[in-house]
Motif scaffolding. Structure first.
Motif, mmCIF file in Angstrom:
data_model
loop_
_atom_site.group_PDB
_atom_site.id
_atom_site.type_symbol
_atom_site.label_atom_id
_atom_site.label_comp_id
_atom_site.label_asym_id
_atom_site.label_seq_id
_atom_site.Cartn_x
_atom_site.Cartn_y
_atom_site.Cartn_z
ATOM 1 N N SER A 8 0.844 -1.196 0.000
ATOM 2 C CA SER A 8 0.000 0.000 0.000
ATOM 3 C C SER A 8 0.880 1.247 0.000
ATOM 4 O O SER A 8 1.982 1.242 0.549
ATOM 5 C CB SER A 8 -0.930 0.016 1.220
ATOM 6 O OG SER A 8 -0.214 0.324 2.388
ATOM 7 N N ILE B 132 5.143 10.531 -2.782
ATOM 8 C CA ILE B 132 4.942 9.742 -1.566
ATOM 9 C C ILE B 132 5.849 10.259 -0.449
ATOM 10 O O ILE B 132 5.667 9.948 0.708
ATOM 11 C CB ILE B 132 5.173 8.234 -1.768
ATOM 12 C CG1 ILE B 132 6.646 7.925 -2.080
ATOM 13 C CG2 ILE B 132 4.244 7.662 -2.829
ATOM 14 C CD1 ILE B 132 7.026 6.502 -1.768
ATOM 15 N N SER C 109 14.675 12.577 3.215
ATOM 16 C CA SER C 109 13.257 12.463 2.874
ATOM 17 C C SER C 109 12.387 12.692 4.099
ATOM 18 O O SER C 109 12.795 12.457 5.234
ATOM 19 C CB SER C 109 12.973 11.085 2.272
ATOM 20 O OG SER C 109 13.074 10.113 3.264
ATOM 21 N N LEU D 213 -0.468 14.601 3.812
ATOM 22 C CA LEU D 213 -0.664 13.543 2.810
ATOM 23 C C LEU D 213 -1.620 12.474 3.343
ATOM 24 O O LEU D 213 -2.462 11.946 2.630
ATOM 25 C CB LEU D 213 0.694 12.925 2.451
ATOM 26 C CG LEU D 213 0.688 11.793 1.421
ATOM 27 C CD1 LEU D 213 0.103 12.271 0.091
ATOM 28 C CD2 LEU D 213 2.097 11.241 1.196
ATOM 29 N N ARG E 161 15.832 1.862 10.200
ATOM 30 C CA ARG E 161 16.722 3.004 10.482
ATOM 31 C C ARG E 161 15.893 4.249 10.814
ATOM 32 O O ARG E 161 16.212 4.978 11.763
ATOM 33 C CB ARG E 161 17.653 3.270 9.280
ATOM 34 C CG ARG E 161 18.746 2.205 9.098
ATOM 35 C CD ARG E 161 19.821 2.649 8.103
ATOM 36 N NE ARG E 161 19.361 2.660 6.724
ATOM 37 C CZ ARG E 161 19.493 1.650 5.873
ATOM 38 N NH1 ARG E 161 20.094 0.526 6.261
ATOM 39 N NH2 ARG E 161 19.062 1.740 4.623
ATOM 40 N N LEU F 277 9.835 7.828 12.120
ATOM 41 C CA LEU F 277 8.557 7.172 11.808
ATOM 42 C C LEU F 277 8.042 6.435 13.038
ATOM 43 O O LEU F 277 8.818 6.052 13.920
ATOM 44 C CB LEU F 277 8.744 6.170 10.652
ATOM 45 C CG LEU F 277 9.102 6.754 9.279
ATOM 46 C CD1 LEU F 277 9.354 5.637 8.274
ATOM 47 C CD2 LEU F 277 7.996 7.674 8.765
ATOM 48 N N SER G 271 17.363 -6.376 3.354
ATOM 49 C CA SER G 271 18.470 -5.414 3.391
ATOM 50 C C SER G 271 19.630 -5.908 2.541
ATOM 51 O O SER G 271 19.873 -7.113 2.442
ATOM 52 C CB SER G 271 18.933 -5.224 4.842
ATOM 53 O OG SER G 271 20.025 -4.325 4.902
ATOM 54 N N SER G 272 20.342 -4.950 1.936
ATOM 55 C CA SER G 272 21.603 -5.278 1.274
ATOM 56 C C SER G 272 22.765 -4.967 2.203
ATOM 57 O O SER G 272 23.739 -5.711 2.259
ATOM 58 C CB SER G 272 21.787 -4.439 0.003
ATOM 59 O OG SER G 272 20.676 -4.532 -0.817
ATOM 60 N N SER G 273 22.661 -3.866 2.922
ATOM 61 C CA SER G 273 23.781 -3.414 3.756
ATOM 62 C C SER G 273 23.849 -4.162 5.093
ATOM 63 O O SER G 273 24.902 -4.291 5.688
ATOM 64 C CB SER G 273 23.633 -1.924 4.054
ATOM 65 O OG SER G 273 22.522 -1.709 4.922
ATOM 66 N N ARG H 265 20.909 -7.577 -3.916
ATOM 67 C CA ARG H 265 19.529 -7.253 -3.516
ATOM 68 C C ARG H 265 18.662 -8.498 -3.373
ATOM 69 O O ARG H 265 18.896 -9.521 -4.023
ATOM 70 C CB ARG H 265 18.908 -6.315 -4.542
ATOM 71 C CG ARG H 265 19.525 -4.926 -4.478
ATOM 72 C CD ARG H 265 18.859 -3.988 -5.428
ATOM 73 N NE ARG H 265 17.450 -3.801 -5.123
ATOM 74 C CZ ARG H 265 16.673 -2.957 -5.765
ATOM 75 N NH1 ARG H 265 17.153 -2.236 -6.740
ATOM 76 N NH2 ARG H 265 15.403 -2.823 -5.435
ATOM 77 N N GLY I 270 8.928 0.307 0.833
ATOM 78 C CA GLY I 270 8.925 1.487 -0.026
ATOM 79 C C GLY I 270 9.080 1.134 -1.495
ATOM 80 O O GLY I 270 8.794 0.015 -1.925
ATOM 81 N N PRO I 271 9.529 2.116 -2.282
ATOM 82 C CA PRO I 271 9.582 1.960 -3.735
ATOM 83 C C PRO I 271 10.417 0.774 -4.212
ATOM 84 O O PRO I 271 10.064 0.110 -5.187
ATOM 85 C CB PRO I 271 10.234 3.270 -4.196
ATOM 86 C CG PRO I 271 10.034 4.234 -3.078
ATOM 87 C CD PRO I 271 9.967 3.444 -1.828
ATOM 88 N N GLN J 3 9.939 11.750 -3.957
ATOM 89 C CA GLN J 3 9.978 10.347 -4.341
ATOM 90 C C GLN J 3 8.606 9.916 -4.808
ATOM 91 O O GLN J 3 7.597 10.366 -4.259
ATOM 92 C CB GLN J 3 10.416 9.488 -3.160
ATOM 93 C CG GLN J 3 11.936 9.469 -3.036
ATOM 94 C CD GLN J 3 12.401 8.548 -1.945
ATOM 95 O OE1 GLN J 3 12.188 8.835 -0.782
ATOM 96 N NE2 GLN J 3 13.028 7.459 -2.326
#
Ligand SMILES: NC(=O)c1ccc[n+]([C@@H]2O[C@H](COP(=O)([O-])OP(=O)(O)OC[C@H]3O[C@@H](n4cnc5c(N)ncnc54)[C@H](OP(=O)(O)O)[C@@H]3O)[C@@H](O)[C@H]2O)c1
Length: 274
Positions: free
Chosen positions: A41, A50, A60, A66, A93, A100, A134-136, A183, A206-207, A237
């Protein structure tokens, strides 16, 4: 007075209470371990924002105005129908930085207190499992996950930093390798989660995870709230990132609700298989 919606599509138009509108979709029963139901969503402005980015720093932020109480209630209803939430390191993070709210548990926010009982009445575990992509591998798990007894899995690509993967395993965490690069890829992730018995998977992400699931052909439904306002702004974004999606981005509208008081449309789209 309790908020109401007008369902415009499919017709004929019908006036209905907002609370319960998304629970009525019965998402927890639409998937199976062989084919989990995967849904995402987003809340977007009419000009496709967004999030807004600080022009100087690129940092961001969620645009004020919104979201409102109506889309938040519906968001909580989507979350309540998930066996498993798929989130990512970026959210953890932002959570740790206090940017958030914590939305990893069901029934803890005022507009959704009833949803804890709803889950139990519908044969679901009190709280969903949580996957962190996660990649990191640079994130800290919030202590609320352990406090609520939630199963936690970390999803990585095969090229994720080996030392960090090993440290997570030593700490007793389940690590899912889903993807050959750095990824996480959508199709192997959903296959593994189905294999572990999960039937409904909600992308609290997210995106990039939206892109990941669309490219992998595993997204079942996109819930999109369109707020009736424009934000402008030099940097922002949108809900998708990366190179052009081609046919993986084709969608069919499944339903549309209008909230005249809150100034939002609630739409549901399903990918059109090429
Ligand atoms: N309006 C809305 O509905 C809405 C919804 C979602 C997000 N947002 C906003 O949009 C902005 C960007 O979203 P975001 O930070 O949530 O998400 P994002 O930019 O798509 O992803 C953030 C992080 O998640 C991890 N990740 C995502 N997909 C991955 C994959 N396939 N494989 C491995 N790791 C992956 C990566 O972490 P690592 O760096 O650790 O590798 C990545 O840096 C934020 O400001 C957010 O608040 C708005």
């Amino acid at each position: 007075m309790a908020a109401r919606l007008l369902r415009l599509y499919p017709g004929p138009p019908e006036d209905l209470p907002l609370a319960g509108a998304y629970l009525a979709h019965g998402l927890q029963a639409l998937g199976s371990p062989a084919a989990p139901f995967v849904y995402a969503s987003f809340v977007s402005s009419l000009d496709g924002r967004i999030a807004l980015l600080d022009p100087a720093t690129g940092e961001s932020r969620f645009p004020p105005g919104l979201s409102n109480g109506s889309d938040f209630r519906l968001f909580l209803e989507l979350q309540a129908q998930a066996d498993c939430l798929i989130t990512h390191a970026g959210y953890l993070r932002d959570l740790a930085a206090g940017k958030l709210d914590n939305v990893l548990q069901i029934g803890l926010h005022d507009p959704g207190r009833d949803l804890a009982d709803w889950r139990l009445a519908n044969g679901m575990a009190p709280q969903p499992a949580v996957v962190v992509a996660s990649s990191s591998l640079d994130f800290t798990l919030p202590e609320s996950l352990a406090r609520h007894g939630q199963r936690v899995m970390i999803a990585v690509g095969r090229a994720a930093p080996a030392g960090r993967v090993e440290a997570l395993r030593r700490a007793g965490l389940e690590v899912i390798v889903a993807g050959e690069g750095v990824r996480v890829e959508g199709a192997p992730l959903v296959r593994v989660l189905g294999g572990r018995g999960f039937r409904s998977l909600y992308l609290l992400a997210g995106p990039r995870m939206l892109e990941t699931t669309l490219r992998g052909g595993v997204l079942s439904r996109l819930y999109l709230t369109m707020a009736h306002r424009l934000f402008g702004g030099e940097r922002f974004q949108s809900m998708i990132e990366g190179s052009e999606l081609g046919d993986a981005g084709r969608l069919r509208m499944a339903s549309l609700y209008h909230d005249a008081d809150g100034g939002q449309w609630f739409t549901q789209f399903e990918p059109v298989c090429p």
